[in-house]
Design a protein around this motif. Structure first.
Motif, short mmCIF file in Angstrom:
data_model
loop_
_atom_site.label_atom_id
_atom_site.label_comp_id
_atom_site.label_asym_id
_atom_site.label_seq_id
_atom_site.Cartn_x
_atom_site.Cartn_y
_atom_site.Cartn_z
N GLY A 148 0.79 -1.22 0.00
CA GLY A 148 0.00 0.00 0.00
C GLY A 148 0.82 1.27 0.00
N ASN A 149 2.11 1.20 0.33
CA ASN A 149 2.97 2.38 0.31
C ASN A 149 3.60 2.48 -1.08
N SER A 150 3.21 3.51 -1.84
CA SER A 150 3.70 3.64 -3.22
C SER A 150 5.21 3.84 -3.26
N ASP A 151 5.75 4.59 -2.27
CA ASP A 151 7.20 4.79 -2.22
C ASP A 151 7.93 3.47 -2.01
N LEU A 152 7.41 2.64 -1.09
CA LEU A 152 8.04 1.35 -0.82
C LEU A 152 7.95 0.44 -2.04
N ASP A 153 6.81 0.50 -2.74
CA ASP A 153 6.65 -0.31 -3.95
C ASP A 153 7.69 0.09 -5.01
N LYS A 154 7.93 1.40 -5.15
CA LYS A 154 8.93 1.87 -6.12
C LYS A 154 10.33 1.42 -5.73
N PHE A 155 10.63 1.50 -4.43
CA PHE A 155 11.94 1.06 -3.96
C PHE A 155 12.14 -0.43 -4.20
N VAL A 156 11.10 -1.23 -3.94
CA VAL A 156 11.19 -2.67 -4.17
C VAL A 156 11.44 -2.95 -5.66
N SER A 157 10.72 -2.25 -6.53
CA SER A 157 10.91 -2.43 -7.97
C SER A 157 12.33 -2.07 -8.39
N ILE A 222 -3.52 14.33 11.70
CA ILE A 222 -2.05 14.28 11.68
C ILE A 222 -1.65 13.17 10.71
N VAL A 223 -1.02 13.57 9.62
CA VAL A 223 -0.59 12.62 8.58
C VAL A 223 0.90 12.34 8.78
N TRP A 224 1.22 11.06 8.83
CA TRP A 224 2.62 10.64 9.05
C TRP A 224 3.00 9.64 7.95
N LYS A 225 3.62 10.15 6.90
CA LYS A 225 4.10 9.30 5.82
C LYS A 225 5.56 8.90 6.09
N ILE A 226 5.94 7.76 5.56
CA ILE A 226 7.35 7.33 5.62
C ILE A 226 7.84 7.25 4.19
N HIS A 227 8.64 8.22 3.81
CA HIS A 227 9.11 8.30 2.43
C HIS A 227 10.41 7.51 2.28
N ILE A 228 10.48 6.68 1.24
CA ILE A 228 11.72 5.96 0.92
C ILE A 228 11.95 6.11 -0.57
N ASP A 229 13.11 6.65 -0.95
CA ASP A 229 13.37 6.86 -2.37
C ASP A 229 13.96 5.60 -2.99
N GLY A 232 16.88 4.01 -1.41
CA GLY A 232 16.71 3.41 -0.09
C GLY A 232 16.82 4.38 1.07
N ARG A 233 16.92 5.68 0.80
CA ARG A 233 16.98 6.67 1.88
C ARG A 233 15.58 6.88 2.45
N THR A 234 15.47 6.78 3.79
CA THR A 234 14.17 6.84 4.46
C THR A 234 14.02 8.14 5.23
N THR A 235 12.84 8.78 5.07
CA THR A 235 12.58 10.06 5.74
C THR A 235 11.13 10.10 6.23
N PRO A 236 10.89 10.42 7.51
CA PRO A 236 9.51 10.61 7.98
C PRO A 236 9.00 11.98 7.53
N VAL A 237 7.76 12.03 7.07
CA VAL A 237 7.16 13.28 6.62
C VAL A 237 5.81 13.45 7.32
#
Length: 287
Positions: A148-157, A222-229, A232-237
Motif C-alpha cells: 500500500g505504500n507507493s514509495d516502498l513499492d517503487k523502492f522494491v521495484s 495528523i498525517v505521518w508518511k514514511i518516504h523511501i526513495d 533506499g533513503r528513508t525520511t519521515p514526513v
C-alpha cells in the motif's frame, strides 16, 4: 596426549570428510530442492550433536575451540538480529545448472523485519576460474507485506531491477524502524487520549484523527508518511490538516489557518512525540 587417541580422532575426521563429500555429490546429482531450517533450529541441532560427542571429545583441544567458535557465532547472530530487526524464517535452494566453471542456483527466502514480512526469490550465478570466484544475483523478485505504500513499492521495484540485496536489507531495516516507531506512537496517544484520538485505519494506517468532544465537527488530521526513495533513503514526513465547522472558523480564522505551519515548526523544535503531545493537549482544551 596419547598418539593412539590422536590417530583415532584423525581417522574419524577423515571418515566424516569422505561421508560429507559423498552426500554433497549425491545432492548435486539429484538437484532436488532442499529446505533449510530457522537459525534457532540449526543452533539446537548443533548443540544436540555437540552433547552426543561430549564424552568422546572431553579434554580435546579442537573440541574446546569449536565450542568457543559456536558461542561466538551465537552471540554475533543475536546481535545482528537485534541491530537490524531482520529474522529469516525459511530458506530453500535448488541447483538449476552446474558445469565445471559455472553454477546457477535458485533461492527462496522468507522472513520478517519487525512487523513487516518479506518473501524473496532470486538466482545466484557463480563463475569460477583459476584466479577467483565471482557471483551475481539475477531474476530477483520481492514481495512485501503489508502493501500500500507507493514509495516502498517503487523502492522494491528498483531493488529488483538492480539485483541489490544488500541495499534492500539495509534500507528495509531503516524503514521498518520508522514503521514500528509510528505504530507505537499512534498506540500511545490512542491509549492516553481515547476520547480525542481515533485511528480510522488502525495502527497500520498513516494518519490519526483528533476529534474535540466539546465541538462537533471540529477535527484535526495528523498525517505521518514514511518516504523511501529508490536509493533506499528513508525520511519521515508529517503534516497537519484541519476540518473546522463554519462557526468555529469565523471565530478563530487566523489560529486555525496557521495551525499546520505551527505544527511543522514544533516538529523541528521538540520532535515528533512532543509536538503531537502539545497539539493534543491544546486541542482537547478548546471549547
Amino acid at each position: 596426549m596419547d598418539s593412539n587417541i590422536c590417530q583415532v580422532y584423525e581417522d574419524e575426521i577423515q571418515s566424516l570428510k569422505e561421508e560429507i563429500k559423498l552426500l554433497a555429490e549425491k545432492y548435486e546429482d539429484s538437484q532436488q530442492e532442499s529446505t533449510f531450517f530457522s537459525d534457532e533450529e540449526i543452533l539446537m541441532s548443533i548443540k544436540s550433536l555437540q552433547r552426543e560427542r561430549q564424552g568422546e571429545s572431553e579434554g580435546h583441544e579442537s573440541a574446546s575451540d569449536l565450542k568457543a567458535q559456536l558461542e561466538s557465532l551465537e552471540t554475533h547472530l543475536s546481535f545482528l538480529m537485534k541491530l537490524t530487526g531482520i529474522q529469516f524464517t525459511s530458506h530453500s535452494k535448488k541447483t538449476l545448472e552446474k558445469t565445471r566453471n559455472k553454477t546457477v542456483r535458485k533461492h527462496r527466502l522468507t522472513g520478517n523485519c519487525c512487523s513487516l514480512s518479506f518473501h524473496l526469490e532470486f538466482q545466484l550465478l557463480e563463475m569460477q576460474n583459476k584466479a577467483n570466484v565471482s557471483a551475481a544475483i539475477t531474476d530477483l523478485s520481492i514481495i512485501m507485506e503489508p502493501r500500500g505504500n507507493s514509495d516502498l513499492d517503487k523502492f522494491v521495484s528498483s531493488s529488483e531491477q538492480r539485483g541489490s540485496l544488500l541495499t534492500f536489507f539495509r534500507s528495509l531495516s531503516s524503514y521498518a524502524e520508522w514503521y514500528e516507531h509510528r505504530r507505537y506512537t499512534f498506540l500511545h496517544f490512542k491509549e492516553k487520549y481515547p476520547d480525542i484520538v481515533t485511528l480510522p485505519e488502525g495502527l497500520l494506517g498513516d494518519y490519526i484523527l483528533l476529534r474535540n468532544p466539546k465541538t462537533s465537527g471540529f477535527e484535526l488530521m495528523i498525517v505521518w508518511k514514511i518516504h523511501i526513495d529508490e536509493e533506499g533513503r528513508t525520511t519521515p514526513v508529517l503534516d497537519l490538516l484541519t476540518k473546522v465547522p463554519k462557526q468555529v472558523l469565523e471565530q478563530k480564522m487566523a489560529a486555525i489557518e496557521n495551525a499546520p505551519a505551527h505544527f511543522r515548526s514544533m516538529l523541528l523544535l521538540v520532535g515528533i512525540e512532543e509536538a503531537i503531545e502539545n497539539l493534543v493537549s491544546i486541542f482537547g482544551s478548546e471549547r
